[in-house]
Design an enzyme around this catalytic site. Structure first.
Site, PDB file in Angstrom:
ATOM      1  N   ARG A  99     -14.095   1.838  -1.898  1.00  0.00           N
ATOM      2  CA  ARG A  99     -13.465   1.826  -0.573  1.00  0.00           C
ATOM      3  C   ARG A  99     -13.237   3.237  -0.047  1.00  0.00           C
ATOM      4  O   ARG A  99     -12.112   3.712   0.044  1.00  0.00           O
ATOM      5  CB  ARG A  99     -12.156   1.025  -0.569  1.00  0.00           C
ATOM      6  CG  ARG A  99     -12.339  -0.422  -0.997  1.00  0.00           C
ATOM      7  CD  ARG A  99     -11.051  -1.225  -0.892  1.00  0.00           C
ATOM      8  NE  ARG A  99     -11.276  -2.608  -1.300  1.00  0.00           N
ATOM      9  CZ  ARG A  99     -10.327  -3.544  -1.333  1.00  0.00           C
ATOM     10  NH1 ARG A  99      -9.092  -3.230  -0.989  1.00  0.00           N
ATOM     11  NH2 ARG A  99     -10.619  -4.774  -1.706  1.00  0.00           N
ATOM     12  N   ASP A 117       0.817  -1.204   0.000  1.00  0.00           N
ATOM     13  CA  ASP A 117       0.000   0.000   0.000  1.00  0.00           C
ATOM     14  C   ASP A 117       0.858   1.264   0.000  1.00  0.00           C
ATOM     15  O   ASP A 117       2.012   1.244   0.429  1.00  0.00           O
ATOM     16  CB  ASP A 117      -0.892   0.026   1.245  1.00  0.00           C
ATOM     17  CG  ASP A 117      -1.699  -1.249   1.400  1.00  0.00           C
ATOM     18  OD1 ASP A 117      -2.351  -1.643   0.419  1.00  0.00           O
ATOM     19  OD2 ASP A 117      -1.657  -1.844   2.497  1.00  0.00           O
ATOM     20  N   ASP A 164      -2.049  -1.607  -4.989  1.00  0.00           N
ATOM     21  CA  ASP A 164      -2.852  -2.078  -3.867  1.00  0.00           C
ATOM     22  C   ASP A 164      -3.645  -0.895  -3.304  1.00  0.00           C
ATOM     23  O   ASP A 164      -4.141  -0.063  -4.049  1.00  0.00           O
ATOM     24  CB  ASP A 164      -1.952  -2.737  -2.821  1.00  0.00           C
ATOM     25  CG  ASP A 164      -2.710  -3.732  -1.947  1.00  0.00           C
ATOM     26  OD1 ASP A 164      -3.951  -3.727  -1.956  1.00  0.00           O
ATOM     27  OD2 ASP A 164      -2.054  -4.502  -1.222  1.00  0.00           O
ATOM     28  N   ASP A 199      -4.383   1.581   3.805  1.00  0.00           N
ATOM     29  CA  ASP A 199      -5.043   0.415   4.373  1.00  0.00           C
ATOM     30  C   ASP A 199      -4.668   0.273   5.846  1.00  0.00           C
ATOM     31  O   ASP A 199      -3.487   0.374   6.213  1.00  0.00           O
ATOM     32  CB  ASP A 199      -4.665  -0.847   3.608  1.00  0.00           C
ATOM     33  CG  ASP A 199      -5.383  -0.934   2.260  1.00  0.00           C
ATOM     34  OD1 ASP A 199      -6.068   0.043   1.887  1.00  0.00           O
ATOM     35  OD2 ASP A 199      -5.261  -1.971   1.594  1.00  0.00           O
TER      36      ASP A 199
END
Length: 276
Positions: free
Chosen positions: A173, A88, A117, A121
């Site tokens: 997301r 990430d 990615d 996160d």
């Protein structure tokens, strides 16, 4: 969260010096003064403040990892095009008291969704994490909170706040949030297909967020996620709030922008717009 407050300040301009400066758990403030590129990860120790000296300081292909540490501040960095094999752009795992503020995270949407990615996160039982005043753009999978559907033993403890961020030209997301408790407020979503996904037992307070442009699902549940929603403007979204109704108490005081002011305020302030 105090980060490196009280520790020495080090200004660095190379990848090797950056890696050395942010390592270890003693209090320290690290200011990156030059843009860097590569295909690797920089791991940050506890009690660290990491700042970009100006809004132009950019990490290209270099991700930041906050793993099994506490009391970390990351501000005023641009991070872009971190390949999936490096992970990430910012990855936070098994960490506590992490403040990510005024960052600019992006990639592109010229490749498939797994070429990169996540942008930010936050997984594996993290507590007291904030992502605020940041610009997240041109990406597929933006912010994942909670590792997997089978990770309840760790992730039910998660507490994460996502506020005053600008999501633009991203697919999904915003965040996707599994388990745990979250507070998502005063974010501005422009051309984001799937917005806030509350999943597998998560309970979120969702307040005074605004959507414009292309949008399919703004706020929705998957596998029994819940939302305590109020004051949101779902704009032209095909679907506004379809999440299961829940209730959550917020254990801190905060200032809530009126919904009508969110778009202008967030666009003006979000991103790497500080100096150190």
């Amino acid at each position: 969260t105090t980060g490196g407050q009280g520790g020495p300040t080090t200004r660095v301009s190379t990848l090797a010096d950056l890696k050395t400066a942010v390592s270890g758990d003693s209090a320290k403030i690290v200011v990156l003064t030059a843009s860097l590129s590569g295909n690797e990860v920089v791991s940050v120790g506890s009690n660290t403040s990491l700042y970009g000296a100006s809004g132009s300081v950019t990490l290209t292909g270099i991700g930041i990892r906050v793993n099994k540490v506490s009391n970390v501040i990351i501000r005023n960095l641009k991070i872009t095009k971190v390949l999936a094999d490096a992970g990430d752009a910012i990855g936070v795992q098994e960490a506590s008291k992490v403040f990510i503020d005024h960052v600019d995270l992006s990639s592109d949407r010229d490749h498939d969704k797994d070429y990169y990615d996540g942008l930010a996160d936050i997984t594996h039982g993290c507590t007291y994490v904030t992502l605020s005043n940041s610009y997240l753009h041109d990406h597929w999978k933006t912010v994942l909170i909670g590792h997997s559907d089978s990770n309840a033993s760790e992730d039910t403890a998660m507490t994460v706040t996502v506020n005053n961020n600008y999501f633009k030209n991203v697919n999904s997301r915003g965040p996707s949030f599994r388990f745990g408790k979250g507070h998502v407020y005063n974010n501005y979503y422009q051309d984001m297909s799937e917005g806030i996904n509350t999943r597998v037992g998560a309970v979120l307070r969702v307040e005074n967020n605004v959507w414009t442009g292309t949008c399919s699902s703004a706020l929705y549940s998957t596998d029994g996620g819940y939302a305590d929603a109020s004051g949101n403007d779902f704009g032209t979204c095909e679907s506004g709030n379809t999440a299961l109704a829940g209730s959550i108490s917020i254990p801190y005081s905060y200032t809530l922008l009126p919904t009508s002011s969110v778009a202008s305020s967030v666009v003006a302030n979000a991103g790497a717009k500080l100096s150190f």
